[in-house]
Motif scaffolding. Structure first.
Motif, short mmCIF file in Angstrom:
data_model
loop_
_atom_site.label_atom_id
_atom_site.label_comp_id
_atom_site.label_asym_id
_atom_site.label_seq_id
_atom_site.Cartn_x
_atom_site.Cartn_y
_atom_site.Cartn_z
N TRP A 15 89.66 114.31 151.91
CA TRP A 15 91.02 114.82 151.73
C TRP A 15 91.02 116.35 151.66
CZ3 TRP A 15 93.99 117.74 148.54
CH2 TRP A 15 95.36 117.67 148.74
N LEU A 16 90.07 116.92 150.93
CA LEU A 16 89.99 118.38 150.81
C LEU A 16 89.75 119.02 152.17
CD1 LEU A 16 87.88 118.66 147.57
CD2 LEU A 16 90.24 119.41 147.85
N TRP A 17 88.93 118.39 152.99
CA TRP A 17 88.65 118.88 154.34
C TRP A 17 89.90 118.75 155.21
CZ3 TRP A 17 87.96 115.42 158.67
CH2 TRP A 17 87.58 116.07 159.84
N ARG A 25 83.47 119.36 155.97
CA ARG A 25 83.43 118.30 154.97
C ARG A 25 82.23 118.47 154.06
NH1 ARG A 25 82.98 111.93 156.04
NH2 ARG A 25 82.72 111.36 153.87
N SER A 26 81.12 118.97 154.60
CA SER A 26 79.94 119.18 153.76
C SER A 26 80.20 120.27 152.72
CB SER A 26 78.72 119.51 154.60
OG SER A 26 78.90 120.71 155.29
N MET A 27 80.97 121.29 153.07
CA MET A 27 81.33 122.32 152.08
C MET A 27 82.22 121.72 150.99
SD MET A 27 82.05 125.56 154.59
CE MET A 27 82.52 126.71 153.32
N ALA A 28 83.12 120.83 151.39
CA ALA A 28 83.98 120.16 150.41
C ALA A 28 83.14 119.29 149.48
CB ALA A 28 85.03 119.32 151.13
N ALA A 29 82.19 118.54 150.04
CA ALA A 29 81.33 117.69 149.23
C ALA A 29 80.48 118.52 148.27
CB ALA A 29 80.45 116.83 150.13
N ASN A 42 89.71 114.97 135.35
CA ASN A 42 88.33 114.50 135.27
C ASN A 42 87.52 115.06 136.41
OD1 ASN A 42 88.96 112.80 133.05
ND2 ASN A 42 89.78 111.29 134.47
N ARG A 43 86.26 115.42 136.11
CA ARG A 43 85.37 115.92 137.16
C ARG A 43 85.19 114.83 138.21
NH1 ARG A 43 79.49 118.78 136.34
NH2 ARG A 43 78.96 118.79 138.54
N ALA A 44 85.30 115.22 139.47
CA ALA A 44 85.25 114.26 140.57
C ALA A 44 83.87 114.17 141.19
CB ALA A 44 86.26 114.65 141.64
N LYS A 45 83.59 113.03 141.81
CA LYS A 45 82.43 112.86 142.68
C LYS A 45 82.97 112.88 144.09
CE LYS A 45 79.85 109.81 139.62
NZ LYS A 45 79.23 108.47 139.53
N ALA A 46 82.10 113.06 145.09
CA ALA A 46 82.56 113.10 146.48
C ALA A 46 83.24 111.80 146.89
CB ALA A 46 81.39 113.40 147.42
N SER A 47 82.83 110.70 146.30
CA SER A 47 83.41 109.41 146.67
C SER A 47 84.64 109.04 145.86
CB SER A 47 82.35 108.32 146.50
OG SER A 47 81.95 108.24 145.14
N THR A 48 85.05 109.90 144.95
CA THR A 48 86.23 109.62 144.13
C THR A 48 87.45 109.45 145.02
OG1 THR A 48 85.35 110.93 142.30
CG2 THR A 48 87.70 110.52 142.28
N GLY A 49 88.23 108.44 144.75
CA GLY A 49 89.43 108.17 145.54
C GLY A 49 90.60 109.03 145.09
N VAL A 50 91.34 109.56 146.06
CA VAL A 50 92.53 110.34 145.78
C VAL A 50 93.73 109.53 146.23
CG1 VAL A 50 93.78 112.46 146.35
CG2 VAL A 50 91.32 112.51 146.10
#
Length: 132
Positions: A15-17, A25-29, A42-50
């Motif tokens: 989503w950020l990308w 996307r790698s910069m976003a991750a 809450n601190r997010a992980k790359a797989s966190t759903g938005v």
């Protein structure tokens, strides 16, 4: 723009990308992994759903964004579509504009040389910096 009709969550890094906060996307991750992105506080992980109506806090360099998710997309599109994916909070916008004004003012007060140094001056600078 691939919008989710059923409000299925989209990975936060995708989503950020897609919303063009990060160039790749790698910069976003990497930003998510580094703790620069929070979803609903809450601190997010790359797989966190938005999901739609989630609040994201994104720190990118010196700039901090606080946005509400308005649409979902997993594909990067034109900038005009990317802006429709989120709405920045008024407080975040004011804070970001104030920071930009402060940076502009600081840049104006820094001394700038009128000319580039010539060869002799460059050698002197190099000697000075190297401690000779």
């Amino acid at each position: 723009m691939t919008q989710s009709a059923h409000n299925n969550p989209v990975r936060v890094d995708k989503w950020l990308w897609a919303a063009r906060f990060f160039k790749t996307r790698s910069m976003a991750a990497k930003a998510v992994k580094g703790g620069k992105v929070h979803v609903n506080g809450n601190r997010a992980k790359a797989s966190t759903g938005v999901k739609i109506d989630d609040r994201l806090e994104i720190t990118k360099g010196e700039t901090a964004f606080e946005v509400d998710v308005r649409a979902l997309s997993e594909q990067r599109g034109p900038a005009a579509q990317a802006v429709q994916l989120y709405e920045e909070t008024p407080a975040s916008r004011e804070h970001r504009e104030a920071q930009a004004g402060e940076r502009r003012a600081a840049r104006m007060t820094m001394p700038r040389p009128s000319l580039r140094p010539d060869k002799k001056q460059r050698r002197e600078l190099r000697r000075f910096k190297q401690g000779e």
